[in-house]
Design a protein around this motif. Structure first.
Motif, PDB file in Angstrom:
ATOM      1  N   TYR A 155       0.834  -1.416   0.225  1.00  0.00           N
ATOM      2  CA  TYR A 155      -0.051   0.106  -0.219  1.00  0.00           C
ATOM      3  C   TYR A 155       0.759   1.384  -0.425  1.00  0.00           C
ATOM      4  O   TYR A 155       0.531   2.128  -0.227  1.00  0.00           O
ATOM      5  CB  TYR A 155      -0.965   0.145   0.747  1.00  0.00           C
ATOM      6  CG  TYR A 155      -1.607  -1.142   1.136  1.00  0.00           C
ATOM      7  CD1 TYR A 155      -3.311  -1.197   0.329  1.00  0.00           C
ATOM      8  CD2 TYR A 155      -1.869  -2.537   2.028  1.00  0.00           C
ATOM      9  CE1 TYR A 155      -4.040  -1.625   0.452  1.00  0.00           C
ATOM     10  CE2 TYR A 155      -2.466  -2.858   1.470  1.00  0.00           C
ATOM     11  CZ  TYR A 155      -3.406  -3.183   0.678  1.00  0.00           C
ATOM     12  OH  TYR A 155      -4.516  -4.510   0.612  1.00  0.00           O
ATOM     13  N   ALA A 156       2.392   1.063   0.341  1.00  0.00           N
ATOM     14  CA  ALA A 156       2.993   2.348   0.211  1.00  0.00           C
ATOM     15  C   ALA A 156       4.814   2.132   0.359  1.00  0.00           C
ATOM     16  O   ALA A 156       4.796   0.592   0.398  1.00  0.00           O
ATOM     17  CB  ALA A 156       2.865   3.380   1.726  1.00  0.00           C
ATOM     18  N   ARG A 157       4.868   2.499  -0.558  1.00  0.00           N
ATOM     19  CA  ARG A 157       6.797   2.014  -0.448  1.00  0.00           C
ATOM     20  C   ARG A 157       7.497   3.004  -1.061  1.00  0.00           C
ATOM     21  O   ARG A 157       7.503   4.339  -1.613  1.00  0.00           O
ATOM     22  CB  ARG A 157       6.779   1.164  -2.072  1.00  0.00           C
ATOM     23  CG  ARG A 157       8.052   0.971  -2.452  1.00  0.00           C
ATOM     24  CD  ARG A 157       7.863   0.086  -4.277  1.00  0.00           C
ATOM     25  NE  ARG A 157       7.698   0.646  -4.985  1.00  0.00           N
ATOM     26  CZ  ARG A 157       6.874   0.716  -6.398  1.00  0.00           C
ATOM     27  NH1 ARG A 157       6.149  -0.045  -5.253  1.00  0.00           N
ATOM     28  NH2 ARG A 157       6.652   1.582  -6.756  1.00  0.00           N
ATOM     29  N   ASP A 158       8.965   3.046  -0.376  1.00  0.00           N
ATOM     30  CA  ASP A 158       9.754   3.949  -0.152  1.00  0.00           C
ATOM     31  C   ASP A 158      10.730   3.651  -1.366  1.00  0.00           C
ATOM     32  O   ASP A 158      11.741   2.482  -1.492  1.00  0.00           O
ATOM     33  CB  ASP A 158      10.485   3.710   0.700  1.00  0.00           C
ATOM     34  CG  ASP A 158      11.890   4.840   0.930  1.00  0.00           C
ATOM     35  OD1 ASP A 158      11.735   5.786  -0.003  1.00  0.00           O
ATOM     36  OD2 ASP A 158      12.602   4.560   1.891  1.00  0.00           O
ATOM     37  N   GLY A 161      14.593   5.442  -1.051  1.00  0.00           N
ATOM     38  CA  GLY A 161      15.489   4.826   0.314  1.00  0.00           C
ATOM     39  C   GLY A 161      15.382   6.581   1.007  1.00  0.00           C
ATOM     40  O   GLY A 161      16.509   5.971   2.236  1.00  0.00           O
ATOM     41  N   ASP A 162      14.906   7.175   1.196  1.00  0.00           N
ATOM     42  CA  ASP A 162      14.594   8.806   2.238  1.00  0.00           C
ATOM     43  C   ASP A 162      13.894   8.299   3.521  1.00  0.00           C
ATOM     44  O   ASP A 162      14.035   9.777   4.633  1.00  0.00           O
ATOM     45  CB  ASP A 162      14.417   9.562   1.581  1.00  0.00           C
ATOM     46  CG  ASP A 162      13.633   9.820   1.094  1.00  0.00           C
ATOM     47  OD1 ASP A 162      12.354   8.767   1.183  1.00  0.00           O
ATOM     48  OD2 ASP A 162      12.699  10.908   0.135  1.00  0.00           O
ATOM     49  N   GLY A 163      13.466   7.287   3.515  1.00  0.00           N
ATOM     50  CA  GLY A 163      12.760   6.436   4.336  1.00  0.00           C
ATOM     51  C   GLY A 163      11.201   7.436   4.451  1.00  0.00           C
ATOM     52  O   GLY A 163      10.291   6.704   5.077  1.00  0.00           O
TER      53      GLY A 163
END
Length: 224
Positions: A155-158, A161-163
């Motif tokens: 449902y959500a993805r980084d 890579g910034d958190g």
């Protein structure tokens, strides 16, 4: 009088028949829908679709011949919604931190969506959607495209890579929850009336003002 009371509730408050209340509120909704300018969305935009159950209440000529009358609440057909199934799809485009645009459509196929998307979303915009294949050609239409796969529980993805999980359509999902609450008092909405309620709610959302403070932009839009 609240802005989201049903015609029956308005009639009870003002001592009117609900049909008289409808004759008062319908021009208001029609006026707001007529004067709203189409927004141009850019930056980061989320797109999503939802279906609501809406038949032809008050329009017997639109009901299929031979169909038996319903004695209970209208139930939607299974599968993706269409007007023919009396489960019209609503398509939404929402700019993060900006405005929203919602439309009732006959279906959510690519030929239906393409002119709407091209007319509202600025070229080069990053568009976030779920994995539904109707969005597969967004890059061909000139947009950046990021997806989350709800069918896999994502449902959500980084992605960078910034958190911060920036790839999602959760803002649009939250909007749908608000819309369902907005429509709930108006039981048995017809397909013929639904676009007016959607357009009015779009105005309320984009005004970003609640309560009595909303009356000023409402009157300004109608009288400008």
């Amino acid at each position: 009088m609240g802005l989201n009371l049903s015609n029956e509730q308005i009639g009870q408050e003002w001592g009117l028949n609900k049909d008289d209340a409808q004759r008062m509120t319908s021009p208001l909704r029609m006026g707001i829908v007529a004067v709203q300018a189409e927004p141009t969305l850019s930056g980061e935009v989320e797109c999503d679709e939802v279906s609501v159950v809406a038949g032809h209440k008050g329009h017997p000529e639109a009901v299929k011949k031979g169909r038996q009358g319903r004695r209970r609440r209208l139930k939607g057909a299974r599968g993706r919604g269409t007007l023919e199934k009396e489960k019209p799809p609503i398509f939404g485009m929402l700019q993060r931190g900006g405005e929203v645009m919602v439309r009732m459509l006959a279906n959510v196929q690519q030929p239906t969506l393409k002119p709407l998307i091209l007319g509202i979303i600025a070229p080069g915009t990053t568009v976030y959607t779920d994995e539904y294949d109707i969005y597969a050609r967004l890059p061909e239409w000139g947009y950046g495209h990021k997806t989350v796969c709800h069918s896999r529980g994502e449902y959500a993805r980084d992605e960078d890579g910034d958190g911060f999980h920036e790839v999602h359509v959760n803002t649009m999902e939250g909007f749908w929850s608000l819309l369902r609450s907005w429509l709930r008092p108006h039981r048995g909405l017809s397909q013929e009336k639904l676009p007016l309620y959607l357009g009015f709610f779009q105005f309320v959302h984009n005004a970003r003002i609640r309560g009595k403070g909303l009356l000023k932009p409402l009157l300004h839009a109608l009288l400008a």
